[in-house]
Each structure stands twice: as structure tokens, then as C-alpha cells.
Design an enzyme around this catalytic site. Structure first.
Site, mmCIF file in Angstrom:
data_model
loop_
_atom_site.group_PDB
_atom_site.id
_atom_site.type_symbol
_atom_site.label_atom_id
_atom_site.label_comp_id
_atom_site.label_asym_id
_atom_site.label_seq_id
_atom_site.Cartn_x
_atom_site.Cartn_y
_atom_site.Cartn_z
ATOM 1 N N THR A 250 35.402 40.683 29.531
ATOM 2 C CA THR A 250 34.233 41.528 29.342
ATOM 3 C C THR A 250 34.629 42.671 28.413
ATOM 4 O OG1 THR A 250 33.561 40.980 31.585
ATOM 5 C CG2 THR A 250 32.494 42.873 30.574
ATOM 6 N N ASN B 206 28.145 28.754 37.000
ATOM 7 C CA ASN B 206 28.866 29.846 37.654
ATOM 8 C C ASN B 206 27.899 30.830 38.302
ATOM 9 O OD1 ASN B 206 31.447 28.972 37.372
ATOM 10 N ND2 ASN B 206 31.896 30.140 35.527
ATOM 11 N N LEU C 170 26.691 29.258 41.576
ATOM 12 C CA LEU C 170 27.730 29.253 42.614
ATOM 13 C C LEU C 170 27.917 30.656 43.188
ATOM 14 C CD1 LEU C 170 30.320 26.894 40.881
ATOM 15 C CD2 LEU C 170 29.047 26.414 42.978
ATOM 16 N N GLY D 165 35.821 36.718 43.896
ATOM 17 C CA GLY D 165 36.647 37.269 42.818
ATOM 18 C C GLY D 165 36.875 36.186 41.791
ATOM 19 N N CYS E 257 36.039 34.365 36.476
ATOM 20 C CA CYS E 257 34.823 33.839 35.855
ATOM 21 C C CYS E 257 33.503 34.394 36.365
ATOM 22 C CB CYS E 257 34.800 32.322 35.997
ATOM 23 S SG CYS E 257 35.954 31.531 34.889
ATOM 24 N N PHE F 73 42.780 35.947 44.646
ATOM 25 C CA PHE F 73 41.318 35.937 44.829
ATOM 26 C C PHE F 73 40.831 34.779 45.687
ATOM 27 C CE2 PHE F 73 39.152 32.717 42.195
ATOM 28 C CZ PHE F 73 40.198 32.221 41.431
ATOM 29 N N LYS F 74 41.711 33.791 45.916
ATOM 30 C CA LYS F 74 41.435 32.702 46.854
ATOM 31 C C LYS F 74 42.764 32.049 47.172
ATOM 32 C CE LYS F 74 39.745 28.836 44.986
ATOM 33 N NZ LYS F 74 39.056 27.860 44.102
ATOM 34 N N ARG G 236 37.881 36.734 55.596
ATOM 35 C CA ARG G 236 37.773 35.352 55.111
ATOM 36 C C ARG G 236 37.440 34.357 56.208
ATOM 37 N NH1 ARG G 236 37.398 34.636 49.671
ATOM 38 N NH2 ARG G 236 38.364 36.416 48.682
#
Ligand code: UDX
Ligand code: UDX
Length: 465
Positions: free
Chosen positions: A95, A225, A228, A274, A277, A339-340, A443
Site C-alpha cells: 500500500t 480476497n 473472503l 492479517g 493480502c 498471522f496464521k 483463535r
């Protein structure tokens, strides 16, 4: 046209795994991945294949199979461009942090640099493939740069967005739901599309390879995206309501997910999405809509980001308010920073924002993540720029393991859903903590009943207390 040699510019989370799979599935094609970052390329070439710069389950085995045979990693961009029939552009498109569109539009300077370099170096006809996620009509800009070189070389531009998710990149690439290829409707354009279809057809069934025009392909990636991310923000919005009413978000998600029109995936309430994308692409979509004067469209999608920011902040404020309105000088253990799960990528991870908030409240944070080291954590916070590097260093540190991170802590915050967290000796962790011992599960990975039985005061996103 039969492709014999491919070059990919950008050896990142997308370029690296994608090219490794193409090389593995197409031994007859020479695949060279180039990057301007020398240490990244050195990492991909490390004799110890477990040391490649990207952690993805199954990836090192694929690299081990193809590397040196028909898969090469190099910093010699010019040579790789010159040799290739087909060039993938897979550089990052962050960005914009300056000027017009600051904070929203995609910064295309690296894409433009690639196009100019290809234009300067190419001596034979090339197919140029956009792999990076790009604003609609970027192909036009690339086309203009390439076609105005005046050296008689012909270029065809294709859009082939990548839908792999990190942590499952290898299986996503091996078994994609679909492969999308956008190209020009001219005869030459269609010939280029077919050349790329032929590559994927080595392992993807033909009915899963979709061909469209360039702009549909570019816009489909942003749309996928956005949809989602919207599901995550939608379920997270309901999670807040669940916490107030005593409904349980996991039960709600299960109940709605069994409606085949809704489907069960991407309905996990969390501390917030997070990754590199979702936020970037939605901001990009919002910017595009605004630039066409479509303000309602822009506002509609922007709300997905607003909800996500709210969710991250809400998680952090719940920790502070539950800990008697102060975390000053209290030790808070973070389990997870990526982030995952199953990735070492931390871009836009919710953990960064939760940490930032708690550091402002003078908490003392110790982190354990199975794949993320201290330097990355410091980097992430320094990049945010809320405080000096030395303040970050004294406020947050990294532990050797989860037991060390939790030792003497007032509270544990679970920020990533790593499977191993479920297997810990939670009694031992409880015994080593300050009492009362709090766990905030961002989570929904831990078993609430089991945790409460041990004595923890346990709160998960989207469930009543
Ligand atoms: C990137 C984009 O973020 C994403 O939108 C797109 O879909 C695919 O490419 P990713 O692979 O995750 O995703 O990015 P990153 O891991 O940052 O890799 C990009 C690589 O390109 C870096 O290694 C960088 O050094 C390299 N690069 C960048 C160049 O080689 N040349 C450049 O001019 C710019
Ligand atoms: C995403 C898209 O899925 C992929 O198709 C695209 O190419 C790149 O962007 P990625 O960012 O790697 O992939 O991971 P993804 O699995 O989509 O997760 C994104 C974020 O949403 C993560 O932080 C994840 O934890 C979060 N998430 C996902 C939830 O909070 N709940 C869910 O139910 C699903």
C-alpha cells in the site's frame, strides 16, 4: 508456442512456492527465480534445504527435488529475462505510504521497474505474466512501457493471479480450486493464453483452468480476497454480539455453515485477519471504487477493514479491562505472532496491533511463536513506529519456549492457532503463573472446559464468560 524457459521476478511467498511447483511438475521447462535481495536468494540456494527463507509445510521437499535440475535461484535478473520465453512478475505491491492514494492505493513502483527492465533487456518475443495482485487495468500500464521500447520485440501480457494461502501453499498449488488466466482477445493474445494453459495442464484438470479477459482476471483476484475477508469480518461482528448475549460463536458458525448456500469455510471468529493480502487488496478496491466516483461501493467494502480494526482493538481492551483496568508492569505472554499457523510470515498479523496497544499500556510482553524469532518481532513493531527501538526492545521480548513465556505471567493471549498449543502441559503452565491466571484465546484453539477446570479464567473470542 511451447514454453521452454521461464523466469520469475520476485522470490517471495508467492514466487518461490509457485515456481517450485511448476518446476516439479514440468521437468522439461527451465525455471529461474530471480530477486534483487541477495540474502533471500542465498537462502533459497542453501545446501541445507530446510533453511529456505519461507516456511511452508512440504515446500523444502519440492525444492530439493527440482533445484539444480530445472529450478534455479539467482540474482542475475538480466540474464534470466533474456533467456526466458515467459516472465512472471511476482514482486510485492505494498500500500502506498506517500503522495496521492497514500494508505490505500497499491504502490506499483516495483512492477513498473520490472516492466522497464524487461523492456531494456529483451531481445526476443516474450509473454509477460502478472502474478502479483494488481489494481484493475495495470496490464495496460505494463503494455505501454513494453510496447514503447522500439526494439521490435513483441510482448503479450497475461494476468494469472495466485490464490494460494500461506501455510497450505504446496497443497493449494498442487490441487487448486481453479487456475485463472486473463489475456487479450486477439489471436496473439489467445496464443499466449494457451501457452500458459499448457503449463498448468501438466497437473491441473482442464475444466479447472478458466480463461477470461485481462480485466476480469485482475478484478477477480481483488474480489476473491474481499469476499473472503468479508466473511471473517462478518463472523467477527457476530462474535461481539455473542459475547454480550451468551450465544456461542462456534455454535452459530456451525449452524449457519451447514446451509450449503453459505458453506462452512472461513467462519472462524478470531482476533482479526492479517496477512499481506486482505487489507491491502480491499484498500485497493476501495481506492479504485472511489476513483470512479462509486462512493457507496467504496464505503461498503471499507467497512470490512473498519470491523477488523475494531476486532483487534477490542481484543486488546478486553485484556486490559479484565486485568482490573491496568496491565502496567504486568507480564503478558503471547502465544503466536505469525498471522496464521504453519507460516513464518508476520505481515499485518493481529499480534502486532495487540502488542502495540498493550505496550502503550506499559505491559511487559514475552512472545513465543514456533516459527518467528525476536528480530522479526522487533522489526514489526519498529515499522509501526509508535515508539523508539529501545522502548520496543525493553517492552517486548522473545522466549525460548511457551513455558518460559508464561512463567510468572498474569495473562496469556493466544494470537495464532498453532496446533502444538493444544498439546501443552497446561497444568504446569498454570502452576507457574501469577494468580488469578487469565487466558484470552484469540483463535478459539484451546478447550474452554479443560482450561477452566485447571483454574484459568478463560475467555475466547465470541463466547460468553
Ligand atoms: C507479492 C505481493 O505482495 C502480492 O500482492 C502478490 O500477489 C505476489 O507478490 P509475496 O510473494 O508474498 O507477495 O511478496 P514478498 O515475499 O515480499 O516477495 C516479493 C519479492 O520481490 C521480494 O523478495 C523482493 O526482494 C523482490 N523484488 C521486489 C525484486 O526482486 N525486485 C523488485 O524490484 C522488487
Ligand atoms: C489469502 C487468500 O486466502 C488467498 O487465496 C490469497 O491468494 C492471499 O490471501 P492468506 O492471507 O495466505 O491467503 O491466508 P488466509 O488463510 O486467507 O487467512 C487470512 C487471515 O484470515 C489470517 O489471519 C487468518 O487467521 C484469518 N482467518 C481466516 C480468520 O480469522 N478466520 C477464518 O475463518 C479464516
Amino acid at each position: 508456442m511451447r514454453i521452454k524457459s521461464i523466469c520469475c521476478i520476485g522470490a517471495g511467498y508467492v514466487g518461490g512456492p509457485t515456481m517450485a511447483i511448476i518446476a516439479a511438475k514440468c521437468p522439461h521447462i527451465k525455471v529461474t527465480v530471480v530477486d534483487t535481495n541477495e540474502s533471500r536468494i542465498a537462502g533459497w540456494n542453501d545446501v541445507d534445504v530446510s533453511k529456505i527463507p519461507i516456511f511452508e509445510p512440504g515446500l523444502s521437499a519440492v525444492v530439493a527435488e527440482a533445484r539444480g535440475r530445472n529450478l534455479f535461484f539467482s540474482t542475475n535478473v538480466d540474464q534470466a529475462i533474456e533467456e526466458a520465453d515467459m516472465i512472471f512478475i511476482s514482486v510485492n505491491t505494498p500500500t502506498k505510504t506517500y503522495g496521492l492514494g497514500k494508505g490505500m492505493a497499491a504502490d506499483l513502483k516495483y512492477i513498473e521497474l520490472c516492466a522497464r527492465q524487461i523492456a531494456a533487456v529483451a531481445k526476443t518475443d516474450k509473454i509477460v505474466v502478472e502474478k502479483s495482485t494488481l489494481p484493475v487495468r495495470t496490464a495496460e500500464a505494463i503494455k505501454n512501457i513494453l510496447h514503447n521500447t522500439g526494439n521490435g520485440v513483441q510482448f503479450q501480457i497475461l494476468s494469472n493471479p495466485e490464490f494460494l494461502a500461506e501455510g497450505t501453499a504446496v497443497s493449494d498449488l498442487l490441487n487448486p480450486d481453479r487456475v485463472l488466466i486473463g489475456g487479450d482477445s486477439s489471436a496473439e493474445g489467445q496464443e499466449a493464453v494457451n501457452a500458459l494453459v499448457e503449463i498448468y495442464a501438466n497437473w491441473v484438470p482442464n475444466n479447472q483452468i478458466l480463461t477470461t479477459n485481462l480485466w476480469s482476471s485482475e478484478l477477480s483476484k481483488l474480489t476473491a480476497n474481499a469476499f473472503l475477508a468479508q466473511r471473517v469480518s462478518s463472523i467477527n461482528a457476530m462474535s461481539e454480539l455473542c459475547e454480550k448475549t451468551g450465544a456461542d460463536i462456534s455454535e452459530v458458525a456451525r449452524a449457519i455453515g451447514m446451509d450449503s448456500r453459505i458453506g462452512s469455510k472461513f467462519l472462524k471468529a478470531s482476533v482479526g485477519f492479517g496477512g499481506s493480502c486482505f487489507q491491502k487488496d480491499i484498500l485497493n478496491l476501495v481506492y479504485i471504487a472511489k476513483s470512479y466516483g462509486l462512493h457507496e461501493v467504496a464505503d461498503y467494502w471499507e467497512q470490512v477493514i473498519i470491523m477488523n480494526d475494531h476486532q483487534k482493538r477490542r481484543f486488546a481492551t478486553t485484556i486490559v479491562s479484565t486485568l482490573y483496568n491496568t496491565v502496567s508492569a504486568k507480564k503478558i505472554a503471547f502465544l503466536g505472532w505469525a498471522f496464521k499457523k504453519d507460516t513464518n510470515d508476520t505481515r499485518e498479523s493481529a499480534a502486532i496491533y495487540v502488542a502495540d496497544y498493550l505496550l502503550n499500556e506499559q505491559a511487559n510482553i514475552q512472545v513465543f511463536d514456533p516459527q518467528v524469532k525476536d528480530a522479526q518481532i522487533q522489526n514489526d513493531l519498529n515499522y509501526l513506529g509508535s515508539r523508539s527501538e529501545s522502548e520496543n526492545r525493553s517492552g517486548i521480548s522473545c522466549a525460548e519456549d511457551a513455558y518460559q513465556a508464561c512463567q510468572g505471567a498474569h495473562a496469556i493471549a493466544v494470537l495464532t492457532e498453532w496446533d502444538e498449543f493444544k498439546e501443552y502441559d497446561w497444568q504446569k503452565i498454570y502452576d507457574s503463573m501469577q494468580k488469578p491466571a487469565f487466558v484470552f484465546d484469540g483463535r478459539n484453539v484451546l478447550n474452554a472446559e479443560k482450561m477452566r477446570k485447571i483454574g484459568f479464567i478463560f475467555q475466547a473470542v465470541g463466547t460468553g464468560k
